[in-house]
Write an enzyme that holds these catalytic residues in place. Structure first.
Site, PDB file in Angstrom:
ATOM      1  N   SER A 156       0.876  -1.203  -0.034  1.00  0.00           N
ATOM      2  CA  SER A 156       0.040   0.092  -0.114  1.00  0.00           C
ATOM      3  C   SER A 156       0.962   1.141  -0.062  1.00  0.00           C
ATOM      4  O   SER A 156       0.379   2.238  -0.679  1.00  0.00           O
ATOM      5  CB  SER A 156      -0.896  -0.072   1.198  1.00  0.00           C
ATOM      6  OG  SER A 156      -1.854  -0.937   1.219  1.00  0.00           O
ATOM      7  N   THR A 171      -1.841   4.273   3.254  1.00  0.00           N
ATOM      8  CA  THR A 171      -2.485   5.036   2.186  1.00  0.00           C
ATOM      9  C   THR A 171      -2.643   6.601   2.703  1.00  0.00           C
ATOM     10  O   THR A 171      -2.312   7.512   2.070  1.00  0.00           O
ATOM     11  CB  THR A 171      -3.639   4.461   1.562  1.00  0.00           C
ATOM     12  OG1 THR A 171      -3.161   3.288   1.109  1.00  0.00           O
ATOM     13  CG2 THR A 171      -4.253   5.212   0.469  1.00  0.00           C
ATOM     14  N   GLU A 176     -10.558   7.058   1.747  1.00  0.00           N
ATOM     15  CA  GLU A 176      -9.882   5.566   1.435  1.00  0.00           C
ATOM     16  C   GLU A 176     -11.051   4.456   2.329  1.00  0.00           C
ATOM     17  O   GLU A 176     -11.212   4.623   3.429  1.00  0.00           O
ATOM     18  CB  GLU A 176      -8.577   5.659   2.122  1.00  0.00           C
ATOM     19  CG  GLU A 176      -8.110   4.019   1.799  1.00  0.00           C
ATOM     20  CD  GLU A 176      -6.913   3.587   2.752  1.00  0.00           C
ATOM     21  OE1 GLU A 176      -6.219   2.643   2.308  1.00  0.00           O
ATOM     22  OE2 GLU A 176      -6.837   4.156   3.765  1.00  0.00           O
ATOM     23  N   ASP A 206      -9.446  -4.131   1.320  1.00  0.00           N
ATOM     24  CA  ASP A 206      -8.195  -4.709   1.225  1.00  0.00           C
ATOM     25  C   ASP A 206      -7.842  -5.950   2.434  1.00  0.00           C
ATOM     26  O   ASP A 206      -7.450  -6.854   2.372  1.00  0.00           O
ATOM     27  CB  ASP A 206      -7.014  -3.921   1.567  1.00  0.00           C
ATOM     28  CG  ASP A 206      -5.504  -4.119   1.773  1.00  0.00           C
ATOM     29  OD1 ASP A 206      -5.312  -5.269   1.098  1.00  0.00           O
ATOM     30  OD2 ASP A 206      -4.913  -3.869   2.668  1.00  0.00           O
ATOM     31  N   HIS A 221      -7.284  -9.778   2.525  1.00  0.00           N
ATOM     32  CA  HIS A 221      -6.186 -10.648   3.039  1.00  0.00           C
ATOM     33  C   HIS A 221      -6.845 -11.823   3.920  1.00  0.00           C
ATOM     34  O   HIS A 221      -6.027 -12.802   4.288  1.00  0.00           O
ATOM     35  CB  HIS A 221      -5.447  -9.650   4.192  1.00  0.00           C
ATOM     36  CG  HIS A 221      -4.678  -8.748   3.470  1.00  0.00           C
ATOM     37  ND1 HIS A 221      -3.459  -9.239   2.807  1.00  0.00           N
ATOM     38  CD2 HIS A 221      -4.363  -7.503   3.405  1.00  0.00           C
ATOM     39  CE1 HIS A 221      -2.701  -8.313   2.422  1.00  0.00           C
ATOM     40  NE2 HIS A 221      -3.217  -7.001   2.752  1.00  0.00           N
ATOM     41  N   HIS A 261      -3.754  -1.488  -5.063  1.00  0.00           N
ATOM     42  CA  HIS A 261      -3.385  -2.672  -5.587  1.00  0.00           C
ATOM     43  C   HIS A 261      -4.482  -3.681  -5.361  1.00  0.00           C
ATOM     44  O   HIS A 261      -5.748  -3.220  -4.897  1.00  0.00           O
ATOM     45  CB  HIS A 261      -2.205  -3.343  -4.748  1.00  0.00           C
ATOM     46  CG  HIS A 261      -2.488  -3.087  -3.244  1.00  0.00           C
ATOM     47  ND1 HIS A 261      -3.321  -3.929  -2.640  1.00  0.00           N
ATOM     48  CD2 HIS A 261      -2.077  -2.318  -2.260  1.00  0.00           C
ATOM     49  CE1 HIS A 261      -3.465  -3.743  -1.194  1.00  0.00           C
ATOM     50  NE2 HIS A 261      -2.619  -2.481  -1.301  1.00  0.00           N
TER      51      HIS A 261
END
Length: 292
Positions: A16, A69, A181, A186, A190, A229
């Protein structure tokens, strides 16, 4: 819509920090870097260029403000793990709106007091923000990372924060730059947890809707939706249209090198129509803001 290549200088698969740095500064760097180049020299995020031109600036996140980020759009540091240093660097910034987690560190390092001394409206609850919004805002509703939607975070948090930020930033006569964000999409990747991913994505979708509505009412606004990503190698391998269900598979518990989509809406959206490097997003944003 276009696709963005996300590799860093040190890895085919970015993290990130490097991914956000590329978008925020137009420069690729190594994994773990917060807006510094490969030699560790500070880079200037787009938000600081905007501030120099008298524009309003803001950051909203569903993680700690000193996480990868949001930090890359605000400060510089050679390592994402220097969390205390990053928080202290935030105290030297001049954003109009900062909303995210991390009150414990901001308070314990006296950075919250620094913002108070600078004239900020510093609050622990979004509904405590002064309705007149004459002051810049630091809102830290969570001691650390906010809980996920599944764990009980309000599904209106990101939307409410977005409305607050747009209301405050619209006071700027020179325009503004706002980074929102949805961090935990994300984290769901994971965890290989599709319910986690979907619930956080739906939360983000509300914020996107608010941004699109603002763009419709304010010609000259450009909204960009993208990612640092891809995470988890998520594949939708089956589903049922009548029932509105999907079947998903993950191929990784980490980030992947898959190209990520870049959606653009509003003035200048036609500039986002090819496969590009993630650094190109910075230059297109700078152009849209009239910055050099």
């Amino acid at each position: 819509m276009c696709l963005s290549k996300t590799n860093s200088t040190s890895h085919y698969t970015t993290d990130s920090c490097a991914g956000a740095t590329a978008i925020a500064t137009g420069t690729k760097t190594y994994n773990g870097a917060i807006s510094v180049d490969t030699s560790g020299n500070p880079l200037k995020p787009i938000s600081l260029y905007a501030q120099e031109r008298g524009m309003g600036t803001g950051i909203i996140t569903t993680c700690n403000l000193n996480h990868a980020t949001p930090a890359a759009f605000a400060v510089s540091n050679i390592s994402r793990h220097n969390y205390n240093e990053i928080v202290k660097s935030f105290g030297e910034t001049n954003f109009d709106v900062l909303i995210g987690g991390g009150s414990f560190l901001f308070d314990s390092l006296d950075v919250s007091q620094t913002f108070i001394n600078k004239g900020y409206d510093v609050v622990k609850h979004l509904d405590s923000i002064d309705n007149q919004m004459e002051k810049p805002i630091l809102a830290l509703p969570f001691e650390a990372h906010p809980p996920s939607i599944i764990e009980g975070r309000s599904s209106e948090y990101l939307a409410s924060a977005s409305k607050i930020a747009l209301k405050r930033l619209s006071k700027s006569s020179n325009g503004f730059f706002l980074m929102i964000e949805a961090s935990q999409i994300d984290w769901g990747g994971h965890d290989n947890n599709i319910d986690y991913v979907v619930s956080e994505m739906l939360d983000f979708d509300k914020a996107i809707g608010i941004a699109y509505d603002y763009a419709d009412r304010n010609p000259g606004t450009l909204v960009i939706v993208t990612a640092d990503h891809e995470t988890g190698g998520l594949t939708l391998h089956n589903g049922n249209l009548k029932q509105g269900t999907i079947e998903a598979n993950f191929s990784s518990f980490g980030h992947t090198g898959i190209l990520v989509p870049v959606f653009a809406y509003g003035t200048g959206a036609s500039e986002f129509s090819v496969i590009m490097d993630n650094t190109d997003i910075f230059y297109k944003m700078m152009s849209a803001l009239g910055l050099k």
